[in-house]
Design an enzyme around this catalytic site. Sequence first.
Site, mmCIF file in Angstrom:
data_model
loop_
_atom_site.group_PDB
_atom_site.id
_atom_site.type_symbol
_atom_site.label_atom_id
_atom_site.label_comp_id
_atom_site.label_asym_id
_atom_site.label_seq_id
_atom_site.Cartn_x
_atom_site.Cartn_y
_atom_site.Cartn_z
ATOM 1 N N SER A 17 0.827 -1.218 0.000
ATOM 2 C CA SER A 17 0.000 0.000 0.000
ATOM 3 C C SER A 17 0.857 1.262 0.000
ATOM 4 O O SER A 17 0.530 2.246 -0.676
ATOM 5 C CB SER A 17 -0.974 0.001 1.182
ATOM 6 O OG SER A 17 -0.322 0.211 2.407
ATOM 7 N N ASN A 18 1.973 1.248 0.721
ATOM 8 C CA ASN A 18 2.875 2.410 0.679
ATOM 9 C C ASN A 18 3.569 2.509 -0.674
ATOM 10 O O ASN A 18 3.810 3.606 -1.182
ATOM 11 C CB ASN A 18 3.906 2.330 1.807
ATOM 12 C CG ASN A 18 3.415 2.999 3.078
ATOM 13 O OD1 ASN A 18 2.954 4.133 3.045
ATOM 14 N ND2 ASN A 18 3.506 2.300 4.194
ATOM 15 N N ARG A 69 21.536 -14.761 4.406
ATOM 16 C CA ARG A 69 21.027 -13.401 4.195
ATOM 17 C C ARG A 69 21.890 -12.617 3.223
ATOM 18 O O ARG A 69 21.395 -11.865 2.385
ATOM 19 C CB ARG A 69 20.948 -12.681 5.549
ATOM 20 C CG ARG A 69 20.072 -11.452 5.540
ATOM 21 C CD ARG A 69 19.691 -11.061 6.945
ATOM 22 N NE ARG A 69 20.838 -10.674 7.757
ATOM 23 C CZ ARG A 69 20.759 -10.322 9.035
ATOM 24 N NH1 ARG A 69 19.596 -10.325 9.637
ATOM 25 N NH2 ARG A 69 21.826 -9.969 9.698
ATOM 26 N N MET A 94 9.600 -7.265 4.935
ATOM 27 C CA MET A 94 9.634 -7.925 6.238
ATOM 28 C C MET A 94 10.897 -8.763 6.476
ATOM 29 O O MET A 94 10.871 -9.726 7.230
ATOM 30 C CB MET A 94 8.389 -8.819 6.382
ATOM 31 C CG MET A 94 7.080 -8.074 6.223
ATOM 32 S SD MET A 94 6.931 -6.625 7.304
ATOM 33 C CE MET A 94 6.799 -7.448 8.899
ATOM 34 N N ARG A 95 11.989 -8.384 5.847
ATOM 35 C CA ARG A 95 13.262 -9.057 6.078
ATOM 36 C C ARG A 95 14.264 -8.069 6.661
ATOM 37 O O ARG A 95 14.248 -6.891 6.324
ATOM 38 C CB ARG A 95 13.834 -9.608 4.766
ATOM 39 C CG ARG A 95 12.922 -10.542 4.010
ATOM 40 C CD ARG A 95 12.862 -11.915 4.614
ATOM 41 N NE ARG A 95 14.163 -12.593 4.564
ATOM 42 C CZ ARG A 95 14.417 -13.748 5.176
ATOM 43 N NH1 ARG A 95 13.491 -14.321 5.897
ATOM 44 N NH2 ARG A 95 15.599 -14.316 5.067
ATOM 45 N N LEU A 97 17.791 -6.614 6.630
ATOM 46 C CA LEU A 97 18.877 -6.532 5.647
ATOM 47 C C LEU A 97 20.235 -6.611 6.340
ATOM 48 O O LEU A 97 20.398 -6.119 7.461
ATOM 49 C CB LEU A 97 18.754 -5.234 4.853
ATOM 50 C CG LEU A 97 17.508 -5.137 3.956
ATOM 51 C CD1 LEU A 97 17.242 -3.694 3.557
ATOM 52 C CD2 LEU A 97 17.677 -6.014 2.720
ATOM 53 N N ASN A 111 13.074 4.096 4.694
ATOM 54 C CA ASN A 111 12.028 3.233 5.240
ATOM 55 C C ASN A 111 10.965 4.111 5.873
ATOM 56 O O ASN A 111 11.236 5.265 6.241
ATOM 57 C CB ASN A 111 12.615 2.285 6.291
ATOM 58 C CG ASN A 111 11.579 1.321 6.844
ATOM 59 O OD1 ASN A 111 10.790 0.755 6.087
ATOM 60 N ND2 ASN A 111 11.565 1.128 8.151
ATOM 61 N N HIS A 113 8.258 3.896 9.091
ATOM 62 C CA HIS A 113 7.916 3.116 10.283
ATOM 63 C C HIS A 113 6.710 3.755 10.958
ATOM 64 O O HIS A 113 6.665 4.986 11.115
ATOM 65 C CB HIS A 113 9.098 3.066 11.251
ATOM 66 C CG HIS A 113 8.824 2.236 12.471
ATOM 67 N ND1 HIS A 113 8.755 0.859 12.430
ATOM 68 C CD2 HIS A 113 8.573 2.593 13.758
ATOM 69 C CE1 HIS A 113 8.480 0.409 13.652
ATOM 70 N NE2 HIS A 113 8.373 1.437 14.467
ATOM 71 N N SER A 140 7.088 7.834 10.692
ATOM 72 C CA SER A 140 8.368 8.476 10.415
ATOM 73 C C SER A 140 8.980 7.895 9.150
ATOM 74 O O SER A 140 9.017 6.674 8.981
ATOM 75 C CB SER A 140 9.364 8.252 11.567
ATOM 76 O OG SER A 140 8.816 8.620 12.817
ATOM 77 N N ASP A 149 15.170 0.439 12.670
ATOM 78 C CA ASP A 149 14.311 1.600 12.956
ATOM 79 C C ASP A 149 15.049 2.715 13.699
ATOM 80 O O ASP A 149 14.462 3.400 14.546
ATOM 81 C CB ASP A 149 13.079 1.170 13.783
ATOM 82 C CG ASP A 149 12.223 0.149 13.064
ATOM 83 O OD1 ASP A 149 12.200 0.164 11.821
ATOM 84 O OD2 ASP A 149 11.575 -0.663 13.743
ATOM 85 N N GLU A 178 0.814 7.650 6.562
ATOM 86 C CA GLU A 178 1.968 7.054 5.883
ATOM 87 C C GLU A 178 1.883 7.292 4.378
ATOM 88 O O GLU A 178 2.873 7.631 3.727
ATOM 89 C CB GLU A 178 2.027 5.549 6.153
ATOM 90 C CG GLU A 178 2.387 5.162 7.579
ATOM 91 C CD GLU A 178 2.408 3.654 7.751
ATOM 92 O OE1 GLU A 178 3.097 2.968 6.967
ATOM 93 O OE2 GLU A 178 1.722 3.154 8.667
#
Length: 214
Positions: A17-18, A69, A94-95, A97, A111, A113, A140, A149, A178
């Site tokens: 959605s973002n 990873r 949702m990983r 980095l 990002n 948050h 933010s 974050d 957002e």
Amino acid sequence: MHGGKKRVGVLISGRGSNMASLIEAAQAPDYPAEIALVVSNRPGAGGLARAEAAGIRTATVDHKLFPDRASFDEAVGQAFVQAGVDLICLAGFMRILSDGFVEQWTGRMLNIHPSLLPLFKGLRPHRQALDAGVCIHGCSVHFVVPELDSGPIVAQAAVPVLPGDTEDGLAARVLAEEHRLYPLGLELVAGGQARLEGGRTVLASGSRTALGLA
């Protein structure tokens, strides 16, 4: 490609959605960025279809196919480099980095948050806000650094916490902000009005009004 526009890669894991708000904003002729590629770590993520419907190139880099990873991150990075990407936006990715990937894109990765950082980092920030009894919550946009974050903030938007608020109700009101804030944060960075310097966000003169802080 329009002259001077920054090419943006978006990383998603779900509905995006973002991501959709960034794609919509980038359709404006005077917006300083264009969405060049959307990458998902999950095959079939809803956001891939949304991006394709908007005419955006997409790719899937399935994290389950990589032994660690670092090798997954390398494949993601290669996809963005091949697409000529200047900036990366995480949009419901949702990983975690690897530090090496984050450092490679330092000052070029954003990002969003759903809290007023540095409050309520990590998972379920709306639940954390309600449990803390705060009166103001929000979201933010920040530069990504190795610590989760914790990167320097580019833009923030506040949302009042209402009496009797539920986690879902508060989340929905924050999500609406957002969708407004992320395009603004990307615009500031892509347009050169905000940059990462010495571990802090430096705003060009006049940018404070764009953040609604005048």
